[in-house]
Design a protein around this motif. Structure first.
Motif, short mmCIF file in Angstrom:
data_model
loop_
_atom_site.label_atom_id
_atom_site.label_comp_id
_atom_site.label_asym_id
_atom_site.label_seq_id
_atom_site.Cartn_x
_atom_site.Cartn_y
_atom_site.Cartn_z
N ALA A 218 0.84 -1.21 0.00
CA ALA A 218 0.00 0.00 0.00
C ALA A 218 0.87 1.26 0.00
CB ALA A 218 -0.94 -0.01 1.20
N ASP A 219 1.98 1.22 0.73
CA ASP A 219 2.90 2.37 0.73
C ASP A 219 3.48 2.60 -0.66
OD1 ASP A 219 2.82 3.24 3.44
OD2 ASP A 219 4.17 1.61 4.01
N TRP B 16 -10.07 4.05 -1.59
CA TRP B 16 -10.37 3.65 -2.96
C TRP B 16 -10.64 2.15 -3.05
CZ3 TRP B 16 -6.14 6.88 -5.90
CH2 TRP B 16 -6.56 8.22 -5.96
N VAL C 211 -0.52 9.77 -3.70
CA VAL C 211 -1.60 9.98 -2.74
C VAL C 211 -1.19 9.36 -1.41
CG1 VAL C 211 -3.39 9.99 -4.53
CG2 VAL C 211 -2.82 7.83 -3.38
N THR C 212 -2.02 9.53 -0.38
CA THR C 212 -1.71 8.94 0.92
C THR C 212 -2.18 7.49 0.96
OG1 THR C 212 -3.82 9.54 1.93
CG2 THR C 212 -2.04 11.19 2.04
N LYS C 213 -1.65 6.75 1.91
CA LYS C 213 -2.07 5.36 2.10
C LYS C 213 -3.54 5.30 2.50
CE LYS C 213 -0.01 2.89 5.32
NZ LYS C 213 0.89 1.99 6.05
N ASP C 214 -4.02 6.28 3.26
CA ASP C 214 -5.44 6.33 3.63
C ASP C 214 -6.32 6.44 2.38
OD1 ASP C 214 -4.95 6.11 6.33
OD2 ASP C 214 -5.07 8.28 6.70
N THR C 215 -5.87 7.22 1.40
CA THR C 215 -6.62 7.34 0.14
C THR C 215 -6.67 6.00 -0.57
OG1 THR C 215 -6.06 9.68 -0.10
CG2 THR C 215 -6.68 8.50 -2.11
N VAL C 216 -5.57 5.27 -0.58
CA VAL C 216 -5.54 3.95 -1.20
C VAL C 216 -6.60 3.05 -0.56
CG1 VAL C 216 -4.16 1.85 -1.52
CG2 VAL C 216 -3.16 4.10 -1.98
N TYR C 217 -6.64 3.00 0.78
CA TYR C 217 -7.60 2.15 1.47
C TYR C 217 -9.04 2.59 1.20
CZ TYR C 217 -3.64 0.14 3.99
OH TYR C 217 -2.47 -0.48 4.32
N ALA D 280 0.75 3.94 -3.03
CA ALA D 280 0.44 5.34 -2.68
C ALA D 280 1.50 6.27 -3.25
CB ALA D 280 0.33 5.50 -1.16
N ALA D 281 2.76 5.89 -3.12
CA ALA D 281 3.85 6.70 -3.67
C ALA D 281 3.77 6.73 -5.20
CB ALA D 281 5.20 6.15 -3.21
#
Length: 66
Positions: A8-9, A25, A17-23, A12-13
């Protein structure tokens, strides 16, 4: 050579975007992700295709009444 699985890190990179945004989505926009134990894993090619299809696009604003 097989495509590596990304964390996820990493994804995100990759997307900036942030890791929170990934989760978010994953939960709300059907982002392609694979659960491996407790971890989410991603393949950059799947994510890039998903973005190109508009998966990460902001929801459209509702038309004003009138």
């Amino acid at each position: 050579m097989a495509e590596p699985w990304l964390s996820a890190d990493d994804i995100a990179a990759h997307l900036g975007v942030t890791k929170d945004t990934v989760y978010t989505w994953i939960a709300e926009k059907a982002m392609p992700a694979h659960k491996v134990g407790r971890l989410w894993k991603f393949q950059a090619s799947e994510i890039d295709d998903w973005v190109r299809r508009g998966g990460a696009a902001a929801d459209s604003e509702p038309s004003p009444p009138g």
